[in-house]
Design a protein around this motif. Sequence first.
Motif, PDB file in Angstrom:
ATOM      1  N   GLU A 158      71.539  16.798  27.963  1.00 21.63           N
ATOM      2  CA  GLU A 158      71.878  18.204  27.696  1.00 21.63           C
ATOM      3  C   GLU A 158      70.632  19.081  27.845  1.00 21.63           C
ATOM      4  O   GLU A 158      70.667  20.140  28.481  1.00 21.63           O
ATOM      5  CB  GLU A 158      72.450  18.335  26.289  1.00 21.63           C
ATOM      6  CG  GLU A 158      73.816  17.713  26.085  1.00 21.63           C
ATOM      7  CD  GLU A 158      74.949  18.648  26.503  1.00 21.63           C
ATOM      8  OE1 GLU A 158      74.638  19.790  26.922  1.00 21.63           O
ATOM      9  OE2 GLU A 158      76.112  18.238  26.414  1.00 21.63           O
ATOM     10  N   GLN A 159      69.538  18.647  27.234  1.00 19.74           N
ATOM     11  CA  GLN A 159      68.290  19.400  27.305  1.00 19.74           C
ATOM     12  C   GLN A 159      67.795  19.497  28.733  1.00 19.74           C
ATOM     13  O   GLN A 159      67.354  20.559  29.191  1.00 19.74           O
ATOM     14  CB  GLN A 159      67.247  18.694  26.427  1.00 19.74           C
ATOM     15  CG  GLN A 159      65.868  19.316  26.442  1.00 19.74           C
ATOM     16  CD  GLN A 159      64.945  18.615  25.465  1.00 19.74           C
ATOM     17  OE1 GLN A 159      64.799  19.037  24.319  1.00 19.74           O
ATOM     18  NE2 GLN A 159      64.332  17.530  25.905  1.00 19.74           N
ATOM     19  N   SER A 160      67.866  18.398  29.479  1.00 21.93           N
ATOM     20  CA  SER A 160      67.420  18.400  30.868  1.00 21.93           C
ATOM     21  C   SER A 160      68.269  19.327  31.722  1.00 21.93           C
ATOM     22  O   SER A 160      67.754  20.018  32.610  1.00 21.93           O
ATOM     23  CB  SER A 160      67.451  16.978  31.428  1.00 21.93           C
ATOM     24  OG  SER A 160      66.482  16.176  30.815  1.00 21.93           O
ATOM     25  N   ALA A 161      69.580  19.341  31.470  1.00 19.33           N
ATOM     26  CA  ALA A 161      70.465  20.228  32.226  1.00 19.33           C
ATOM     27  C   ALA A 161      70.061  21.690  32.017  1.00 19.33           C
ATOM     28  O   ALA A 161      70.061  22.493  32.962  1.00 19.33           O
ATOM     29  CB  ALA A 161      71.914  20.013  31.821  1.00 19.33           C
ATOM     30  N   GLU A 162      69.702  22.034  30.786  1.00 20.60           N
ATOM     31  CA  GLU A 162      69.235  23.399  30.509  1.00 20.60           C
ATOM     32  C   GLU A 162      67.920  23.685  31.230  1.00 20.60           C
ATOM     33  O   GLU A 162      67.723  24.783  31.769  1.00 20.60           O
ATOM     34  CB  GLU A 162      69.072  23.596  29.004  1.00 20.60           C
ATOM     35  CG  GLU A 162      70.381  23.534  28.223  1.00 20.60           C
ATOM     36  CD  GLU A 162      70.166  23.610  26.720  1.00 20.60           C
ATOM     37  OE1 GLU A 162      68.993  23.803  26.305  1.00 20.60           O
ATOM     38  OE2 GLU A 162      71.151  23.486  25.968  1.00 20.60           O
ATOM     39  N   ASP A 163      67.020  22.709  31.247  1.00 18.71           N
ATOM     40  CA  ASP A 163      65.738  22.888  31.940  1.00 18.71           C
ATOM     41  C   ASP A 163      65.952  23.146  33.423  1.00 18.71           C
ATOM     42  O   ASP A 163      65.276  24.003  34.022  1.00 18.71           O
ATOM     43  CB  ASP A 163      64.860  21.648  31.763  1.00 18.71           C
ATOM     44  CG  ASP A 163      64.360  21.468  30.338  1.00 18.71           C
ATOM     45  OD1 ASP A 163      64.450  22.433  29.552  1.00 18.71           O
ATOM     46  OD2 ASP A 163      63.876  20.369  30.029  1.00 18.71           O
ATOM     47  N   ILE A 164      66.872  22.395  34.041  1.00 14.33           N
ATOM     48  CA  ILE A 164      67.124  22.566  35.475  1.00 14.33           C
ATOM     49  C   ILE A 164      67.736  23.939  35.747  1.00 14.33           C
ATOM     50  O   ILE A 164      67.350  24.639  36.697  1.00 14.33           O
ATOM     51  CB  ILE A 164      68.040  21.444  35.997  1.00 14.33           C
ATOM     52  CG1 ILE A 164      67.378  20.081  35.812  1.00 14.33           C
ATOM     53  CG2 ILE A 164      68.388  21.676  37.461  1.00 14.33           C
ATOM     54  CD1 ILE A 164      66.021  19.956  36.440  1.00 14.33           C
ATOM     55  N   ALA A 165      68.681  24.343  34.925  1.00 10.32           N
ATOM     56  CA  ALA A 165      69.304  25.658  35.110  1.00 10.32           C
ATOM     57  C   ALA A 165      68.269  26.771  34.989  1.00 10.32           C
ATOM     58  O   ALA A 165      68.265  27.730  35.787  1.00 10.32           O
ATOM     59  CB  ALA A 165      70.427  25.858  34.090  1.00 10.32           C
ATOM     60  N   GLU A 166      67.356  26.674  34.014  1.00  8.23           N
ATOM     61  CA  GLU A 166      66.302  27.682  33.866  1.00  8.23           C
ATOM     62  C   GLU A 166      65.368  27.679  35.063  1.00  8.23           C
ATOM     63  O   GLU A 166      64.946  28.747  35.544  1.00  8.23           O
ATOM     64  CB  GLU A 166      65.515  27.411  32.583  1.00  8.23           C
ATOM     65  CG  GLU A 166      66.299  27.672  31.304  1.00  8.23           C
ATOM     66  CD  GLU A 166      65.515  27.277  30.066  1.00  8.23           C
ATOM     67  OE1 GLU A 166      64.336  26.882  30.221  1.00  8.23           O
ATOM     68  OE2 GLU A 166      66.070  27.373  28.955  1.00  8.23           O
TER      69      GLU A 166
END
Length: 510
Positions: free
Chosen positions: A356-364
């Motif tokens: 979940e955290q990584s998905a947010e990092d990629i989107a940012e």
Amino acid sequence: MTAFVLVPGPWTGDWIWRQVTTRLRESGAQVFPVTLTELPDQPDGPDDLDLQTQIAALLRLIDQVPSPKVVLVGHGHGMHPVLGAAERRPERIARIVHLDAGLPQDGDSVLDLVPDPAVRDLLLRRATATGDGRRIPPPPAEEWPLWGSLAGVPEEALDRLVRLATPQPLGTLTQPLRLSGVAAELPATGILCTANGASIAMVETVVAMGDPRFQVLTEPRVRFLELATGHWPMLSTPDELATALLRAAAGEGHRITARAGEQPAPARQFLLDVPECRRERVGRVDLHLPDAAGPVGRVGRAYPAVVFVHGGPVPRDAPSTPRDSQTFLGYARYAASLGAIGVTVDHRLHGLGDFEQSAEDIAEAVELVRADPRVDEERVALWFFSGGGLLSADWLAAPPAWLRCVAASYPVLAPLPNWGLAESRFRPAASIGGASASRLPVVLTRVELENAQIAATVEEFLTAATICCADVEVVDVPLAHHGFETIDHTEQARHAVRQAFRSVLGHLRG
């Protein structure tokens, strides 16, 4: 005479070892299967059990075994009390056997190691629902796969598992394990269940990547064995498990070695000779720029961008990060040499619970890249690698119009059974229908010598893609391994990288 102490995982007891116990005793061994979910001599009752209570009970049993030393076997999360007891009686332990189990560290509780937050929340809600909040009821039949693959378990054995399972005291799952390092010096054997997603080949791949957490697996005291079954070999293949335990007790098994002086795979040379280029770093994001690209703010040409998404998990304290590895420097520089902006991201995939955290990092990172005036915000591709392949699920399910292509190299495209992510949304094989609806092209690089467990997820993805008529191009790399760019410097491998780039850039410019 070999003495085995068999420790089960949550909700189960000595009964789960029944067939294995019989086989081992027939071989002449002493066998002591234990139940740690209910202890009749606990003064406050089984509801007050915690990890320390389990460890104390296991120590009492070890002290009563007549043999001078025991082989201490832990199944799955049963490793927590096993390691806790081994720390306190190292002189009594001949060998520790990790039966399809991980490597819990000091401070880890069982719940800490459950990757999927939704599953952790489910367990805590069920404990609350019991009224006293101190016990977690056993899973219903349909949820047992959340705790490991049931491959090979006969129907009657599964029925018995569901029928005999008992509530698990919450404290045994929430109390942290405390280790001083004593147990880490004892001989150890890992028995890996391949249908649950673990194999010797996969361990060798992880060790070769240079993760310092796993270098301990190359020590002479450590051996590995495999069973071609799911997470419950005492139910699915009891004869084979008994044989494996006897071999483990004898010190047999495969040893994983690190060649003297050999660099870890991320530090080795990239298979293509690519020129260096200007690199700009913004937080966790690096932009590798074509020679003609000016600084931010200069009016000029806008370039397509390729965002490279590394796999993992990657330890938080790793001496170098993926964007500084030769693999991702090579990919990003090659993109820049071909007239695209190559973007690398150090997303925070440090554990299996971090998707979940990584998905947010990629989107940012993608938004930062698209906001750069040197980037054509309508021409972006995402390229996923290895375990990072799961992060492609969101983009495949609902691809934005500016996303011209998704690429994936030796990807994991469905969670492996032992990753504990069966209920998560990170399942590209289930998301490919979204890509089909928008005709989003997918370029998939597949290596011939892939780990069987990962290759199965790729086949699952390709089957789903065929059913929904998705636009998937497969680039095959003969005789190549997972992470081939710094391992297999063959002309076939170089051709595959060039072919994949031609396809990705073709979709960006088309």
